[in-house]
Design an enzyme around this catalytic site. Structure first.
Site, PDB file in Angstrom:
ATOM      1  N   HIS A   2     -49.156  15.481   5.117  1.00 12.83           N
ATOM      2  CA  HIS A   2     -48.914  16.107   3.825  1.00 12.83           C
ATOM      3  C   HIS A   2     -48.217  15.139   2.868  1.00 12.83           C
ATOM      4  CE1 HIS A   2     -45.117  17.161   6.072  1.00 12.83           C
ATOM      5  NE2 HIS A   2     -44.603  16.717   4.960  1.00 12.83           N
TER       6      HIS A   2
HETATM    7  P1  TYD Z   1     -44.104  21.243   9.644  1.00 11.57           P
HETATM    8  O1  TYD Z   1     -43.997  21.146   8.149  1.00 11.57           O
HETATM    9  O2  TYD Z   1     -45.377  21.746  10.231  1.00 11.57           O
HETATM   10  O3  TYD Z   1     -43.844  19.828  10.244  1.00 11.57           O
HETATM   11  P2  TYD Z   1     -44.640  18.473   9.915  1.00 11.57           P
HETATM   12  O4  TYD Z   1     -45.491  18.739   8.696  1.00 11.57           O
HETATM   13  O5  TYD Z   1     -43.531  17.496   9.627  1.00 11.57           O
HETATM   14  O6  TYD Z   1     -45.418  18.112  11.092  1.00 11.57           O
HETATM   15  O7  TYD Z   1     -42.888  22.126  10.128  1.00 11.57           O
HETATM   16  C1  TYD Z   1     -42.912  22.897  11.305  1.00 11.57           C
HETATM   17  C2  TYD Z   1     -42.301  24.273  11.035  1.00 11.57           C
HETATM   18  O8  TYD Z   1     -40.947  24.156  10.629  1.00 11.57           O
HETATM   19  C3  TYD Z   1     -43.021  25.012   9.941  1.00 11.57           C
HETATM   20  O9  TYD Z   1     -43.146  26.363  10.355  1.00 11.57           O
HETATM   21  C4  TYD Z   1     -42.096  24.948   8.761  1.00 11.57           C
HETATM   22  C5  TYD Z   1     -40.736  24.844   9.415  1.00 11.57           C
HETATM   23  N1  TYD Z   1     -39.773  24.064   8.604  1.00 11.57           N
HETATM   24  C6  TYD Z   1     -38.701  24.725   8.013  1.00 11.57           C
HETATM   25  O10 TYD Z   1     -38.551  25.954   8.111  1.00 11.57           O
HETATM   26  N2  TYD Z   1     -37.799  23.993   7.285  1.00 11.57           N
HETATM   27  C7  TYD Z   1     -37.917  22.659   7.139  1.00 11.57           C
HETATM   28  O11 TYD Z   1     -37.066  22.028   6.478  1.00 11.57           O
HETATM   29  C8  TYD Z   1     -39.030  21.973   7.754  1.00 11.57           C
HETATM   30  C9  TYD Z   1     -39.219  20.499   7.602  1.00 11.57           C
HETATM   31  C10 TYD Z   1     -39.925  22.728   8.473  1.00 11.57           C
END
Ligand code: TYD
Length: 136
Positions: free
Chosen positions: A53
């Site tokens: 992303h």
């Molecule tokens: P995600 O965005 O999928 O991780 P990445 O894109 O880095 O692989 O995040 C995993 C889960 O954690 C998703 O359900 C969103 C949640 N999350 C939060 O609630 N707060 C945050 O600050 C972050 C980074 C993720």
């Protein structure tokens, strides 16, 4: 189109003495934004690739405080791979940096300092949308 900015790989000082090592990052000193949120990625399973992303607003600083991992950065003009393999390397990502994280060592703890609170609306998870927002 939103104006693109360049990521930076910073090398911070290692403050050591006979007790061990210490490294420090500060808002508007080593890191060019106010830190509003901290999260960390750890116990990552083998062969996992995550991220995929970019953002509209959020700037981030990534530090591998333990272990190592790689970050693929794509700002449309350039794709680069950064190896985060030392707690003194700080990778500052701009909102326009599409990023993917991979090759996590089993002991890897990836610390992320972010300029904004979590907001799912600030994520661009579709690559075509990313090109539309940040492309020429
Ligand atoms: P995600 O965005 O999928 O991780 P990445 O894109 O880095 O692989 O995040 C995993 C889960 O954690 C998703 O359900 C969103 C949640 N999350 C939060 O609630 N707060 C945050 O600050 C972050 C980074 C993720």
């Amino acid at each position: 189109m939103i104006q693109s900015k360049e990521s930076m790989l910073l090398q911070i000082k290692e403050l050591g003495d006979d007790r061990g090592l210490l490294a420090v990052v500060e808002s508007h000193n080593s890191i060019p934004f106010d830190i509003k949120r901290v999260f960390y990625i750890y116990d990552t399973l083998p062969d996992v690739r995550r991220g995929f992303h970019a953002h509209y607003k959020t700037r981030q600083a990534l530090i591998c405080v333990k272990g190592a991992c790689k970050i693929l950065l794509d700002n449309i003009n350039r794709k680069t791979v950064v190896s985060l393999d030392s707690p003194t390397k700080v990778l500052v990502l701009e909102p326009n940096d599409w990023h993917e994280m991979y090759d996590f060592t089993s002991d890897c703890v990836l610390l992320v300092l972010a300029s904004h609170l979590y907001d799912s609306e600030d994520y661009i998870r579709d690559y075509d949308k990313f090109l539309e927002v940040y492309g020429e």
